[in-house]
Design an enzyme around this catalytic site. Structure first.
Site, PDB file in Angstrom:
ATOM      1  N   LYS A 189       3.912  -8.539  -4.576  1.00  0.00           N
ATOM      2  CA  LYS A 189       2.972  -6.777  -5.280  1.00  0.00           C
ATOM      3  C   LYS A 189       3.510  -6.436  -3.928  1.00  0.00           C
ATOM      4  O   LYS A 189       1.889  -7.190  -2.629  1.00  0.00           O
ATOM      5  CB  LYS A 189       1.509  -6.947  -5.005  1.00  0.00           C
ATOM      6  CG  LYS A 189       0.828  -6.105  -6.023  1.00  0.00           C
ATOM      7  CD  LYS A 189      -0.642  -7.152  -6.542  1.00  0.00           C
ATOM      8  CE  LYS A 189      -1.020  -5.486  -6.602  1.00  0.00           C
ATOM      9  NZ  LYS A 189      -2.614  -5.038  -7.723  1.00  0.00           N
ATOM     10  N   LYS A 231       6.001  -6.499  -8.079  1.00  0.00           N
ATOM     11  CA  LYS A 231       5.751  -5.528  -8.431  1.00  0.00           C
ATOM     12  C   LYS A 231       5.225  -4.056  -7.181  1.00  0.00           C
ATOM     13  O   LYS A 231       4.626  -4.258  -6.097  1.00  0.00           O
ATOM     14  CB  LYS A 231       4.489  -5.451  -8.957  1.00  0.00           C
ATOM     15  CG  LYS A 231       3.286  -3.926  -8.972  1.00  0.00           C
ATOM     16  CD  LYS A 231       2.709  -4.909  -9.420  1.00  0.00           C
ATOM     17  CE  LYS A 231       0.965  -4.016 -10.008  1.00  0.00           C
ATOM     18  NZ  LYS A 231      -0.142  -4.351 -10.078  1.00  0.00           N
TER      19      LYS A 231
HETATM   20  C1  PBG Z   1      -5.620  -4.980  -9.491  1.00  0.00           C
HETATM   21  C2  PBG Z   1      -4.376  -3.912 -10.534  1.00  0.00           C
HETATM   22  C3  PBG Z   1      -4.119  -2.826 -10.019  1.00  0.00           C
HETATM   23  C4  PBG Z   1      -2.504  -2.546 -11.138  1.00  0.00           C
HETATM   24  C5  PBG Z   1      -2.826  -3.244 -11.662  1.00  0.00           C
HETATM   25  N1  PBG Z   1      -3.514  -4.694 -10.726  1.00  0.00           N
HETATM   26  C6  PBG Z   1      -4.049  -1.583  -8.938  1.00  0.00           C
HETATM   27  C7  PBG Z   1      -4.110  -1.884  -7.236  1.00  0.00           C
HETATM   28  O1  PBG Z   1      -3.818  -3.261  -7.200  1.00  0.00           O
HETATM   29  O2  PBG Z   1      -4.898  -1.546  -7.460  1.00  0.00           O
HETATM   30  C8  PBG Z   1      -1.845  -1.226 -10.798  1.00  0.00           C
HETATM   31  C9  PBG Z   1      -0.611  -1.512 -12.119  1.00  0.00           C
HETATM   32  C10 PBG Z   1       0.057  -0.284 -12.718  1.00  0.00           C
HETATM   33  O3  PBG Z   1      -0.196   0.888 -11.512  1.00  0.00           O
HETATM   34  O4  PBG Z   1       0.317   0.812 -13.525  1.00  0.00           O
HETATM   35  N2  PBG Z   1      -5.164  -5.413  -9.316  1.00  0.00           N
END
Ligand code: PBG
Length: 331
Positions: A203, A257
């Site tokens: 991520k 991601k």
């Molecule tokens: C937070 C989380 C995020 C997303 C999924 N879980 C945002 C972040 O890390 O700030 C993002 C998903 C998306 O942008 O569609 N734990």
């Protein structure tokens, strides 16, 4: 890949196999079906907060009843899994994030509601403290530092309650070190040995999460950024090491991601580990494509093409806000 044998023109005319739709279908290398989709939904407990999210046109925050209807729609469309994201009452956010392990927080109510409505639908959750944290971070914060080990303990509490509520797949998205091992050990110990972990292993600290933070009410809150725990977008080797580490700690499936800017990571992960590999086509990717479609700048085929790209890059499935629309287009 071995270098392909290719005779010189005109013996080779690659257009022969593109001549019509039937012949193209015969040599199509990749497919996209509803089974490849996981549908992320937002569920709110705040009266009046349901309805369309401005930065994600076409996506709404749902009530619990809305979540039940979404579950039925997913089942009708042969989408195998839904992923629940909570939009909590802003006043319930605290520095200790205690609501994260409240069995009656909106995320846990939604797990139970969906499971009651469609027991066979796979329910995935998000494990991170940001929906319940006063400062918008995924971890506990002390003197400006995101605490690792204390956060992992909190995540374990959060995860066990989600498992008790009936979650099938836990999605740790927090990027703390050691969380997968801790979650796996706790699940084994507490009688949840069949609950799967889909780790948000690779991520990245991305600008493409902006609309999501609007959707869950975290936008104005985040103090600083998430760069001390999410991966630098420049780093491919580090992403591979994160995936290796999470698989070694007991992740059943791994995720990359965001998706589209990171297709090289998807391909590398699939080739290196041969594990079930997913990508998250995140909120910003959705907003770009959907916004352009609504303006008439792109055709709806852009949705399908973007998802096929993940399949070509080696992904078994994709979390996508387009899931229901695309499943309808494929039907
Ligand atoms: C937070 C989380 C995020 C997303 C999924 N879980 C945002 C972040 O890390 O700030 C993002 C998903 C998306 O942008 O569609 N734990």
């Amino acid at each position: 890949m071995a270098s392909p044998i290719i005779a010189p023109f005109p013996a080779t005319r690659l257009r022969r196999l593109r001549r019509n739709a039937s012949i193209r279908a015969m040599v199509s290398e990749t497919n996209l079906t509803p089974a490849n989709l996981i549908w992320p939904i937002f569920v709110t407990e705040v009266p009046g907060a349901e309805g369309e999210i401005a930065s994600m046109p076409g996506v709404s925050r749902l009530t619990l009843d809305g979540a039940r209807r979404a579950a039925e729609r997913a089942a009708q469309l042969d989408i195998p899994a839904i992923c629940i994201f909570p939009h909590s009452d802003q006043s319930s956010r605290t520095d200790g994030c205690e609501r994260a392990w409240d069995p009656d927080n909106i995320g846990n109510l939604a797990i139970r509601a969906v499971k009651e409505t469609v027991p066979d639908l796979v329910v995935m959750t998000d494990i991170a403290l940001d929906p319940y944290n006063a400062n918008g971070h995924d971890g506990l914060v002390k003197d400006g530092e995101i605490l690792n080990d204390e956060t992992v303990e909190a995540l374990v509490r959060m995860a066990l309650i989600q498992a008790e509520c009936g979650a099938d797949i836990l999605g740790p998205s927090d990027m703390m070190d050691g969380r997968i091992g801790a979650l796996r050990a706790a699940l084994e110990r507490e009688g949840h040995k069949n609950v799967a972990i889909l780790s948000y292993a690779a991520k990245f600290a991305s600008a493409f999460y902006g609309p999501f933070r609007d959707a869950v009410g975290a936008s104005g809150r985040l103090v600083g950024d998430k760069k001390t725990y999410q991966i630098n977008p420049a780093n491919r080797g580090e992403a591979i090491r994160c995936v290796a580490r999470d698989l070694a700690e007991g992740a059943d499936m791994v995720m990359v991601k965001p998706g589209m800017p990171y297709l090289d990571i998807c391909r590398a992960v699939k080739d290196e580990f041969a594990a079930p590999t997913f990508a998250y086509q995140v909120s910003g990717e959705y907003a770009m494509i959907e916004g352009a479609i609504r303006n008439g700048w792109l055709s709806r085929d852009a949705m399908l093409e973007s998802l096929l790209g993940f399949r070509r890059a080696g992904c078994d499935g994709v979390l996508s806000y387009f899931a229901p629309t695309v499943a309808e287009m494929l039907a």
